[in-house]
Write an enzyme that holds these catalytic residues in place. Structure first.
Site, short mmCIF file in Angstrom:
data_model
loop_
_atom_site.label_atom_id
_atom_site.label_comp_id
_atom_site.label_asym_id
_atom_site.label_seq_id
_atom_site.Cartn_x
_atom_site.Cartn_y
_atom_site.Cartn_z
N LYS A 1 -6.87 1.69 -3.22
CA LYS A 1 -6.54 1.26 -1.86
C LYS A 1 -6.58 2.43 -0.88
O LYS A 1 -7.01 2.28 0.26
CB LYS A 1 -5.15 0.60 -1.84
CG LYS A 1 -4.70 0.12 -0.45
CD LYS A 1 -5.68 -0.88 0.16
CE LYS A 1 -5.34 -1.25 1.60
NZ LYS A 1 -4.18 -2.11 1.74
N SER B 1 0.86 -1.19 0.00
CA SER B 1 0.00 0.00 0.00
C SER B 1 0.89 1.23 0.00
O SER B 1 1.40 1.64 1.04
CB SER B 1 -0.92 0.00 1.23
OG SER B 1 -1.79 -1.10 1.19
N LYS C 1 0.49 5.13 8.18
CA LYS C 1 1.24 5.38 6.95
C LYS C 1 0.30 5.52 5.77
O LYS C 1 0.44 6.41 4.92
CB LYS C 1 2.24 4.24 6.73
CG LYS C 1 3.02 4.29 5.43
CD LYS C 1 2.38 3.47 4.32
CE LYS C 1 2.31 2.00 4.65
NZ LYS C 1 1.71 1.20 3.55
#
Length: 311
Positions: free
Chosen positions: A183, A108, A251
């Site tokens: 995503k 990701s 993150k």
């Protein structure tokens, strides 16, 4: 999909290199082994490498060695810097990848970085698909991950059968970077949902009602979701062992905000959840499951979400 190409792939399993054997990567690689693929694995965690070797994988000592003579190299890593390093750093995979091979990055990361990596690989006649996943550790284990892909359709079709070895819902969203963008949207929806769920649970706990009965009452209505079904039982058990770590989701939301700012797209809810994750990290809970965000609210309200009989 070209029928002849499909038949050829069925006759000969592709050789796969797999880099990144963390919470998600290890079961994903294991599922490919179970499907009969020849898989070479690499991770800085040599224990994980040896564990997969014990299941039939070949062990490699560098990304370059992992990628040698492979049709596909899959990366499943925490951050963009790690993906770039294993591809283009010293002893990187790009040094041994053959022309026509495919890199599938299932990490990701930012779509900007993903597109940049794709361009660099294309200069060596290497294809790239960005294919991040959703579903957490349980779906990685049982091979039913949702996979959102970006890249050329012909390349996606070429690797589709391999993706089927790890996932169930596999969708080509668009060109390079579209998978990673999807995503980011996924992570907004999941983590804001967790925050909303946490607010509701803490309110109910403070009022003293039975959380399990409340959960049964609301799960069939509009408030019901996969997040509720996955996280409430773990919260009631006070089980915050990570399927999706807070620092990893922090993150992801950082990438969300950077992308949103570049697109002049205000995301007030995402920014608030990101700050909550920073607070959790400062409180020493970075390695907790992101469902552990409920602890942020519990601390504010001086209460705890737990089973009624324990009150």
């Amino acid at each position: 999909m070209n029928e002849n190409a499909f038949i050829i792939r069925r006759q000969k399993k592709m050789n796969i290199g797999f880099i990144g054997l963390g919470i998600m990567g290890k079961p994903m690689a294991l599922n490919l082994l179970k499907k009969g693929y020849n898989v070479t694995v690499f991770d800085i965690n040599t224990t994980a490498v040896q564990e997969l070797a014990g299941q039939g994988a070949s062990a490699a000592f560098t990304p370059k060695e992992t990628a040698a003579e492979k049709d596909i190299v899959i990366t499943m890593l925490p951050q963009a810097v790690h993906v770039e390093s294993v591809l283009f750093g010293p002893e990187g995979a790009a040094e041994s990848l053959k022309a026509g091979s495919v890199v599938i990055d299932m990490s990701s990361i930012s779509p900007v970085v993903s597109k940049s990596l794709s361009i660099r690989l294309s200069e060596q006649s290497i294809h790239m698909i960005d294919a991040p996943v959703s579903g957490g550790e349980p779906k990685a284990i049982d091979g039913t991950l949702a996979i959102m892909a970006g890249g050329e359709k012909s390349v996606f079709e070429q690797v589709y059968e391999v993706l089927e070895g790890m996932g169930e819902e596999i969708t080509l969203v668009g060109d390079s970077g579209c998978g990673t963008t999807a995503k980011l949207a996924n992570q907004i929806i999941v983590n804001v949902n967790i925050a909303a769920m946490s607010e509701g649970l803490v309110l109910a706990a403070k009022a003293g009602i039975n959380i399990e009965k409340m959960y049964q009452a609301i799960r069939g209505g509009l408030a019901g979701s996969a997040v509720l079904d996955a996280k409430i039982p773990k919260i009631l058990d006070r089980d915050f062992i990570a399927g999706g770590r807070i620092d990893i989701n922090m993150k992801d939301l950082t990438n969300v905000m950077e992308t949103a700012h570049a697109l002049d797209t205000p995301l007030p809810l995402s920014s608030q959840v990101l700050e909550m994750f920073h607070a959790m990290k400062a409180d020493g809970k970075a390695a907790d499951d992101h469902g552990g965000l409920v602890q942020y609210y519990e601390k504010l309200a001086h209460t705890e979400v737990k089973r009624k009989e324990e009150l």
